[in-house]
Design a protein around this motif. Structure first.
Motif, PDB file in Angstrom:
ATOM      1  N   MET A 477       0.730  -1.213  -0.045  1.00  0.00           N
ATOM      2  CA  MET A 477      -0.069  -0.136   0.050  1.00  0.00           C
ATOM      3  C   MET A 477       0.971   1.113  -0.207  1.00  0.00           C
ATOM      4  SD  MET A 477      -3.453  -0.761   2.547  1.00  0.00           S
ATOM      5  CE  MET A 477      -2.012  -1.178   3.949  1.00  0.00           C
ATOM      6  N   LYS A 478       0.488   2.332  -0.805  1.00  0.00           N
ATOM      7  CA  LYS A 478       1.254   3.547  -0.861  1.00  0.00           C
ATOM      8  C   LYS A 478       1.315   4.141   0.497  1.00  0.00           C
ATOM      9  CE  LYS A 478       0.619   6.220  -4.335  1.00  0.00           C
ATOM     10  NZ  LYS A 478      -0.146   7.043  -5.427  1.00  0.00           N
ATOM     11  N   MET A 479       2.612   4.838   0.863  1.00  0.00           N
ATOM     12  CA  MET A 479       2.722   5.413   2.302  1.00  0.00           C
ATOM     13  C   MET A 479       2.461   4.763   3.340  1.00  0.00           C
ATOM     14  SD  MET A 479       3.511   8.387   0.650  1.00  0.00           S
ATOM     15  CE  MET A 479       3.469   9.509   2.536  1.00  0.00           C
ATOM     16  N   ILE A 480       3.059   3.265   3.019  1.00  0.00           N
ATOM     17  CA  ILE A 480       2.968   2.476   4.380  1.00  0.00           C
ATOM     18  C   ILE A 480       4.236   2.378   4.913  1.00  0.00           C
ATOM     19  CG2 ILE A 480       3.607   0.242   3.246  1.00  0.00           C
ATOM     20  CD1 ILE A 480       0.582   0.695   5.551  1.00  0.00           C
ATOM     21  N   LEU A 481       5.309   3.001   4.579  1.00  0.00           N
ATOM     22  CA  LEU A 481       6.555   3.008   5.023  1.00  0.00           C
ATOM     23  C   LEU A 481       7.056   4.226   5.703  1.00  0.00           C
ATOM     24  CD1 LEU A 481       8.807   0.767   5.836  1.00  0.00           C
ATOM     25  CD2 LEU A 481       9.981   1.326   3.551  1.00  0.00           C
ATOM     26  N   GLN A 482       6.779   5.207   4.991  1.00  0.00           N
ATOM     27  CA  GLN A 482       7.367   6.456   5.278  1.00  0.00           C
ATOM     28  C   GLN A 482       6.808   7.024   6.588  1.00  0.00           C
ATOM     29  OE1 GLN A 482       5.095   9.399   5.605  1.00  0.00           O
ATOM     30  NE2 GLN A 482       6.574  10.780   6.083  1.00  0.00           N
ATOM     31  N   PRO A 483       5.755   6.693   7.106  1.00  0.00           N
ATOM     32  CA  PRO A 483       5.078   7.016   8.645  1.00  0.00           C
ATOM     33  C   PRO A 483       5.994   6.591   9.509  1.00  0.00           C
ATOM     34  CG  PRO A 483       3.393   6.742   7.402  1.00  0.00           C
ATOM     35  CD  PRO A 483       4.370   6.332   6.465  1.00  0.00           C
ATOM     36  N   LEU A 484       6.489   5.402   9.221  1.00  0.00           N
ATOM     37  CA  LEU A 484       7.422   4.870  10.400  1.00  0.00           C
ATOM     38  C   LEU A 484       8.722   5.393  10.403  1.00  0.00           C
ATOM     39  CD1 LEU A 484       6.287   1.143   9.421  1.00  0.00           C
ATOM     40  CD2 LEU A 484       5.378   2.701  11.125  1.00  0.00           C
ATOM     41  N   VAL A 485       9.202   5.799   9.286  1.00  0.00           N
ATOM     42  CA  VAL A 485      10.587   6.245   9.057  1.00  0.00           C
ATOM     43  C   VAL A 485      10.500   7.807   9.798  1.00  0.00           C
ATOM     44  CG1 VAL A 485      12.207   7.291   7.559  1.00  0.00           C
ATOM     45  CG2 VAL A 485      11.071   5.025   6.972  1.00  0.00           C
ATOM     46  N   GLU A 486       9.259   8.326   9.712  1.00  0.00           N
ATOM     47  CA  GLU A 486       9.145   9.678  10.345  1.00  0.00           C
ATOM     48  C   GLU A 486       8.953   9.656  11.583  1.00  0.00           C
ATOM     49  OE1 GLU A 486       5.624  13.347  10.192  1.00  0.00           O
ATOM     50  OE2 GLU A 486       5.371  11.732   8.855  1.00  0.00           O
ATOM     51  N   ASN A 487       8.461   8.651  12.140  1.00  0.00           N
ATOM     52  CA  ASN A 487       8.354   8.187  13.659  1.00  0.00           C
ATOM     53  C   ASN A 487       9.681   8.210  14.295  1.00  0.00           C
ATOM     54  OD1 ASN A 487       6.519   7.306  16.096  1.00  0.00           O
ATOM     55  ND2 ASN A 487       8.160   5.897  16.013  1.00  0.00           N
ATOM     56  N   ALA A 488      10.696   7.247  13.437  1.00  0.00           N
ATOM     57  CA  ALA A 488      12.041   7.143  13.996  1.00  0.00           C
ATOM     58  C   ALA A 488      12.735   8.488  13.924  1.00  0.00           C
ATOM     59  CB  ALA A 488      12.347   6.210  13.130  1.00  0.00           C
ATOM     60  N   VAL A 489      12.560   9.317  12.948  1.00  0.00           N
ATOM     61  CA  VAL A 489      13.291  10.428  12.996  1.00  0.00           C
ATOM     62  C   VAL A 489      12.923  11.418  14.079  1.00  0.00           C
ATOM     63  CG1 VAL A 489      13.806  12.369  11.494  1.00  0.00           C
ATOM     64  CG2 VAL A 489      13.748  10.107  10.447  1.00  0.00           C
ATOM     65  N   PHE A 490      11.535  11.427  14.162  1.00  0.00           N
ATOM     66  CA  PHE A 490      11.281  12.718  14.861  1.00  0.00           C
ATOM     67  C   PHE A 490      11.162  12.302  16.677  1.00  0.00           C
ATOM     68  CE2 PHE A 490      10.167  14.351  10.858  1.00  0.00           C
ATOM     69  CZ  PHE A 490      10.497  15.763  11.060  1.00  0.00           C
ATOM     70  N   HIS A 491      10.677  11.087  16.778  1.00  0.00           N
ATOM     71  CA  HIS A 491      10.626  10.539  18.227  1.00  0.00           C
ATOM     72  C   HIS A 491      11.812   9.874  18.689  1.00  0.00           C
ATOM     73  CE1 HIS A 491       6.503  12.086  17.821  1.00  0.00           C
ATOM     74  NE2 HIS A 491       6.384  11.317  16.887  1.00  0.00           N
ATOM     75  N   GLY A 492      12.786   9.240  17.791  1.00  0.00           N
ATOM     76  CA  GLY A 492      13.875   8.511  18.299  1.00  0.00           C
ATOM     77  C   GLY A 492      15.013   9.181  18.080  1.00  0.00           C
ATOM     78  N   LEU A 493      15.690   9.809  16.851  1.00  0.00           N
ATOM     79  CA  LEU A 493      16.758  10.515  16.553  1.00  0.00           C
ATOM     80  C   LEU A 493      16.686  11.979  16.961  1.00  0.00           C
ATOM     81  CD1 LEU A 493      17.461   8.587  13.275  1.00  0.00           C
ATOM     82  CD2 LEU A 493      18.240   8.026  15.415  1.00  0.00           C
ATOM     83  N   GLU A 494      15.723  12.459  16.605  1.00  0.00           N
ATOM     84  CA  GLU A 494      15.745  14.236  16.942  1.00  0.00           C
ATOM     85  C   GLU A 494      16.239  14.448  18.184  1.00  0.00           C
ATOM     86  OE1 GLU A 494      13.195  18.075  16.035  1.00  0.00           O
ATOM     87  OE2 GLU A 494      12.281  16.310  15.905  1.00  0.00           O
ATOM     88  N   PRO A 495      15.420  13.816  19.249  1.00  0.00           N
ATOM     89  CA  PRO A 495      15.718  13.970  20.903  1.00  0.00           C
ATOM     90  C   PRO A 495      17.149  13.773  20.997  1.00  0.00           C
ATOM     91  CG  PRO A 495      13.645  13.021  20.502  1.00  0.00           C
ATOM     92  CD  PRO A 495      14.494  12.872  19.092  1.00  0.00           C
ATOM     93  N   LYS A 496      17.826  12.875  20.391  1.00  0.00           N
ATOM     94  CA  LYS A 496      19.175  12.258  20.824  1.00  0.00           C
ATOM     95  C   LYS A 496      20.379  13.302  20.489  1.00  0.00           C
ATOM     96  CE  LYS A 496      22.269   8.354  19.849  1.00  0.00           C
ATOM     97  NZ  LYS A 496      22.351   7.102  19.219  1.00  0.00           N
ATOM     98  N   THR A 497      21.076  13.494  21.415  1.00  0.00           N
ATOM     99  CA  THR A 497      22.348  14.393  21.329  1.00  0.00           C
ATOM    100  C   THR A 497      23.540  14.142  20.774  1.00  0.00           C
ATOM    101  OG1 THR A 497      22.950  13.742  23.569  1.00  0.00           O
ATOM    102  CG2 THR A 497      21.177  15.435  23.661  1.00  0.00           C
TER     103      THR A 497
END
Length: 604
Positions: A477-497
């Protein structure tokens, strides 16, 4: 009586209806003749009287304005003023001109301003209307005789008013040897409402009155403009008065008629409500009521006979049905049933036993109804899937545009172009094409998204991809993977120093496509992880009212993707969510390749 019993119900009713129709036709014909005469007489008389009075008043006002312009045009003092070039003399002459024009204007209702424009640049206005007249100067100079403008907006005493501009060229009187030479023109600004629609304009009924339509189609008064425009368009093209037609203006039904006004190069739309046209019909209505009542009395006896022929057999049938309901033998009851009164009831008695055979068809209809309900439930699931998917894109687009804005302010245009191209590809992919694509196309969209985020976060994390050829060809299904990558970037990697890493992989294992998104970011606390897993275990994360549940921000995109997979593949589809605070998060999608449920997205 005996003859009617042998007839069909249809025949009996036809006889009754024929009698009723005969009486009603007589009533309708009588009412029609009287109503036609009254309406035609009233409509013609009211319209002609009102229009005649309105036209007469307008002609008098227009003639009065024309005469005033003619008198002023041949006034020696005014001609001397228009040809004067000495500023001092012009100033002294303007005072005298003020007194002359104020005296001339006194008692003439509706004249707001008198403007003089000389060929040598001399200008005069009583109330500041020079600029309004200047805008019409090409038309005024090109006109032969008296010029009349369309409806114009004129500001006087701080209020915006509808006005008509009358203008006429002024020629030298020949006293200085320059006869027939144009030395300027005079313009009179007339307030339409005050001059033509004063309190003396007849408005005998609610909503009755006139609408002035200029040659450009503008209307005054400006109320009910859509209704006026519709009528003008329908009646346009006629050079003479048109016959009345029925229409509704301002929600009031009535008679509409268009009349030409050559004096002002405009038209007059007259409107007479039905209340005025039909005011005399109350007496006719009363007479009609008495006629109908008398006719009903005459019809009472035949109707009573027909009703008895219908009701009595029905009563016998009801008794028979009650005997069946009480447990009596159906066949015995049927043999005892005798219905008299009309042919149809005899057929009912003979065919009653056949009703039992219709149970099978009713059962079949029940199955069809159940099938329709299931199809409706599937459509509902499709709508829910589309709803979940629609929530994914806006948040990402907002963050990406914010990134582009920040880079544009900090750097030059080159990087902005690169980001815009990547964003254009991703946005075009998200809104165009079918709802199902191959994984390699989905991965291209994810790579565009990651490219934008790497620019935003200045390479604070690195990304790795590991996909098999078989996995890249799999339909998803279209746009099935991008939300998970977005979740990883903004909630996992962005807060990391410290710098982080994101790994995206795909492989096929035993007919199931496994897609994983792994980050070494800040992870999720145990309490939030438990809540996300609890939501993933529910049949649906949306309530009956369609609103999203209260879940941690880290789990919203995950839940949307999980629900889309469940709606498309059932219990075989979905994702798993593993995380540890301070260590990172791992999300794995399970997509069966041999199943595509109709509840999934099928188009965009």
């Amino acid at each position: 009586m005996g003859v009617l019993k042998k007839m069909k119900i249809k025949t009996q009713f036809m006889i009754a209806v024929a009698c009723v129709l005969g009486v009603m036709l007589l009533i309708i014909y009588s009412l029609y003749e009287q109503t036609s005469r009254i309406v035609i007489r009233n409509n013609s008389q009211i319209t002609e009287d009102l229009v005649r009075k309105f036209k007469l008043g307008m002609s008098q006002k227009v003639e009065e304005v024309g005469q005033m312009m003619l008198n002023l045009g041949f006034d020696p003092f005014l001609q001397q003023y228009l040809t004067q070039v000495n500023p001092s003399l012009l100033y002294e002459m303007s005072k005298e001109l003020d007194r002359k024009i104020i005296s001339l204007k006194a008692g003439r209702q509706g004249i707001e301003d008198i403007v003089l424009i000389g060929a040598r640049g001399t200008k005069y206005s009583l109330n500041g209307g020079i600029e309004y007249v200047r805008g019409l100067e090409p038309e005024i100079l090109a006109a032969d005789g008296v010029y009349v403008s369309g409806l114009q907006k004129f500001s006087y005493s701080g209020t915006l008013q509808n006005a008509l501009v009358f203008a006429q060229s002024i020629y030298a009187d020949g006293s200085n040897g320059s006869a027939d030479k144009r030395i300027g023109y005079i313009a009179v600004i007339a307030n339409v409402e005050t001059m033509f629609f004063d309190t003396d304009t007849p408005q005998s009924e609610p909503g009755a009155g006139f609408y002035l339509i200029d040659r450009y189609g503008r209307a005054f008064p400006e109320t009910n403009v859509p209704d006026i425009a519709r009528n003008v368009k329908a009646l346009a093209g006629a050079s003479e008065d048109l016959p009345a037609s029925k229409d509704s203006i301002g929600g009031i039904k009535g008679s509409v008629q268009l009349h030409s006004l050559p004096d002002v190069q405009a038209s007059l739309l007259s409107f007479i409500p039905e209340e005025a046209l039909l005011a005399e019909l109350n007496k006719v209505r009363t007479q009609s009521v008495f006629i109908v009542l008398f006719a009903l009395l005459l019809m009472a006896l035949p109707f009573a006979m027909i009703i008895n022929n219908i009701v009595h057999p029905i009563q016998v049938l009801v008794k028979f049905i009650n005997s069946i309901k009480s447990g009596g033998a159906i066949r015995e009851a049927r043999n005892d049933l005798k219905l008299e009164g009309n042919l149809e009831m005899k057929v009912v008695a003979e065919k009653l036993n056949g009703m039992l055979n219709e149970l099978n068809s009713l059962t079949h209809k029940l199955v069809e109804t159940t099938t329709h309900l299931l199809e409706a439930e599937i459509e509902k699931e499709k709508a829910a899937s589309a709803y979940l998917r629609s929530q994914i894109n806006p948040h990402f687009l907002y963050n990406t545009l914010e990134s582009i804005k920040g880079v544009a302010l900090e750097l030059g245009a080159d990087r902005v172009v690169e980001m815009t191209k990547a964003l254009g590809k991703l946005f075009h992919y998200s809104i165009k094409g079918p709802g199902w694509v191959t994984l390699d196309r989905e991965l291209n969209a994810v790579q565009s998204y990651v490219f934008l985020q790497l620019i935003r976060f200045e390479d604070r994390f690195e990304v790795g991809y590991d996909f098999t050829e078989e996995a890249l060809r799999a339909p998803v299904m279209k746009m099935i993977l991008q939300p998970l990558v977005e979740n990883a970037v903004f909630h996992g990697l962005e807060p990391k120093t410290t710098p982080g890493r994101l790994l995206i992989t795909g492989r096929v294992d035993d007919g199931v496509l496994l897609l994983s998104v792994v980050d070494d970011g800040v992870g999720v606390e145990e309490q939030e992880l438990a809540e996300i897993r609890r939501r993933l275990a529910l049949p649906s994360s949306l309530g009956r009212n369609g609103r999203e549940p209260a879940v941690p921000a880290e789990g919203l995109g995950v839940l949307n993707v999980h629900n889309r997979l469940r709606l498309a593949y059932g219990e075989q589809g979905g994702l798993t969510f593993d995380s540890e605070a301070g260590q990172g998060t791992r999300i794995v999608l399970h997509i069966p390749l041999d199943t595509m449920q109709p509840g999934g997205d099928t188009d965009v």
